[in-house]
Design a protein around this motif. Structure first.
Motif, mmCIF file in Angstrom:
data_model
loop_
_atom_site.group_PDB
_atom_site.id
_atom_site.type_symbol
_atom_site.label_atom_id
_atom_site.label_comp_id
_atom_site.label_asym_id
_atom_site.label_seq_id
_atom_site.Cartn_x
_atom_site.Cartn_y
_atom_site.Cartn_z
ATOM 1 N N SER A 131 0.885 -1.372 0.056
ATOM 2 C CA SER A 131 0.064 -0.295 -0.245
ATOM 3 C C SER A 131 1.248 0.838 -0.042
ATOM 4 C CB SER A 131 -0.898 -0.091 1.078
ATOM 5 O OG SER A 131 -0.611 -0.045 3.060
ATOM 6 N N VAL A 162 -8.502 -7.025 -5.773
ATOM 7 C CA VAL A 162 -9.733 -6.271 -5.746
ATOM 8 C C VAL A 162 -8.952 -5.288 -4.557
ATOM 9 C CG1 VAL A 162 -11.983 -6.290 -4.843
ATOM 10 C CG2 VAL A 162 -11.738 -8.162 -5.556
ATOM 11 N N ASP A 163 -9.555 -3.776 -5.392
ATOM 12 C CA ASP A 163 -9.276 -3.143 -5.096
ATOM 13 C C ASP A 163 -7.794 -2.567 -4.434
ATOM 14 O OD1 ASP A 163 -12.353 -1.967 -4.370
ATOM 15 O OD2 ASP A 163 -11.877 -2.965 -3.074
ATOM 16 N N ARG A 164 -6.880 -3.425 -5.135
ATOM 17 C CA ARG A 164 -5.421 -2.973 -5.048
ATOM 18 C C ARG A 164 -5.001 -2.386 -6.763
ATOM 19 N NH1 ARG A 164 -2.676 -2.470 -0.352
ATOM 20 N NH2 ARG A 164 -3.306 -3.822 1.042
ATOM 21 N N GLU A 165 -3.952 -1.460 -6.357
ATOM 22 C CA GLU A 165 -3.275 -1.242 -7.450
ATOM 23 C C GLU A 165 -1.739 -0.883 -7.351
ATOM 24 O OE1 GLU A 165 -4.081 3.145 -8.461
ATOM 25 O OE2 GLU A 165 -4.537 3.522 -6.286
ATOM 26 N N GLN A 289 -2.359 -10.654 -4.234
ATOM 27 C CA GLN A 289 -3.173 -9.743 -5.078
ATOM 28 C C GLN A 289 -2.182 -9.321 -6.048
ATOM 29 O OE1 GLN A 289 -1.827 -7.718 -1.721
ATOM 30 N NE2 GLN A 289 -3.948 -7.867 -0.692
#
Length: 396
Positions: A131, A162-165, A289
């Motif tokens: 993050s 999901v919801d990770r970049e 992820q």
């Protein structure tokens, strides 16, 4: 073709710089800070040759995450440094914890001089994606401890959580502003070997430097010049990766479809591994992820551990040998990658589309095994007769 400049073709270096600027939302990238090499590992070795020096308490120490691919740790030893392992938190999804980094630094005092911190994002073999907040913590610690940051970002194009970049260290460092953005030294690497391209045989990657002292950069340039340039065909592939077909180009539709199919297949295969592992006793995992691997934890029975030790083998290595010898399924043991004492793991790469057609019918083989497996790293389709002998091996 002929040789290029040892640092790479100028046009390709500019292309890479422009792609990094797009990736990071306009953060400036200077092609003079980009050195093209024969792969990301070679680029890291060039930097280590400069960083690693001294003997005794002045010998360079490099903080290395556990688990981690052994090739980097071996290179640190070979080039005269001291690997300083710090444990990632499996219970928190393989998160990096500041307290653990500080523990590793304290333990190193008096026996070497910690000067660098190495990290892989997205992770290999863990599949975690850092993050922004975690990256900021690392940068602050690097500033406080005067650590050079070595960041392996070769899996940046394969994020499927999901919801990770993916957010690059360079982008976060620049956006943190002074004093961090002007003082913390960073070298980040990428390669055509990983991601959806997977052109590992072409041997080409790059390192981008930030806040590197001009004299140090000059010294690294001289080292690179003695080693020669990266293969020209590899540099062309790197240029294609940096500047892929755009809307309106004749090949754009095909490129977009193939790229998406590659990423969808990877995500699909990871889900199949998870579905398989969920149904097996003695197996747990942290959902990956990104990246191209999944790291499964094996909760082996006392009987299995003792049987392995009687043969002089690590338990998870014994497990992987049985899996390969008896069923033809290839996986890597956690003992080769580092793990907390008393824990056992298995690393698997769920890459590759089905040779047999419709990927929606693929049954991925990991711990479920079959007599019809013919390729170690390929998913296997329907019409297979599976058995759970390794589930018994774990539980017995």
């Amino acid at each position: 073709g002929s040789y290029s400049c040892p640092l790479g073709l100028d046009a390709v270096r500019r292309s890479v710089a422009e792609s990094l600027q797009r990736r990071d939302g306009g953060v400036i990238s200077d092609s003079d800070n980009i050195f093209i090499q024969s792969g990301s590992h070679v680029a890291l070795m060039r930097v280590l040759k400069v960083l690693l020096h001294g003997e005794g308490v002045s010998q360079t120490g490099v903080l290395v995450p556990v688990p981690c691919h052994p090739r980097f740790t071996q290179a640190v030893w070979a080039l005269g440094g001291v690997p300083l392992p710090f444990q990632l938190s499996e219970e928190r999804g393989w998160a990096l914890e500041r307290e653990e980094l500080q523990r590793a630094l304290r333990d190193a005092r008096g026996r070497c001089s910690p000067r660098a911190l190495y990290f892989v994002n997205p992770g290999n073999p863990t599949g975690h994606v850092q993050s922004r907040e975690s990256i900021e913590e690392v940068i602050r610690l690097a500033a406080e401890e005067s650590l050079f940051l070595l960041v392996d970002e070769v899996y940046q194009q394969t994020v499927f959580g999901v919801d990770r970049e993916f957010v690059s260290y360079k982008k976060v460092l620049c956006e943190m502003g002074p004093p961090y953005s002007s003082t913390v030294q960073l070298a980040s690497v990428h390669s055509v070997s990983k991601g959806f391209m997977g052109e590992s045989g072409l041997r080409c990657g790059y390192v981008e430097f930030m806040n590197l002292d001009p004299q140090v950069k000059k010294h690294i340039s001289s080292i690179v010049a003695k080693e020669g340039c990266a293969p020209i065909i590899g540099q062309i592939a790197l240029d294609i990766m940096a500047a892929p077909p755009q809307p309106g180009d004749a090949s754009y539709t095909t490129f977009r479809a193939e790229r998406q199919a590659s990423l969808d297949t990877l995500a699909h295969n990871v889900r199949r591994v998870q579905e398989t592992a969920d149904g097996l006793p003695g197996v747990s995992y942290q959902p990956p992820q990104g990246g191209i691997t999944i790291f499964l934890r094996l909760h082996l029975s006392h009987r299995a551990v003792e049987q392995a030790k009687a043969l002089g083998l690590e338990p998870d290595l014994f497990y992987c040998m049985r899996l390969l010898e008896e069923e033809g399924v290839c996986a890597g043991p956690g003992c080769d990658l580092g793990q907390r004492e008393g824990t056992y793991h298995l690393r698997y790469s769920p890459t590759g589309a089905s040779e047999w057609g419709d990927t929606s019918r693929v049954h991925f083989i990991c711990l479920i095994v079959t007599a019809t497996v013919t390729a170690a790293l390929q998913p296997v389709t329907a019409a297979l007769s599976s058995k759970f002998f390794l589930a018994f091996y774990i539980a017995s």
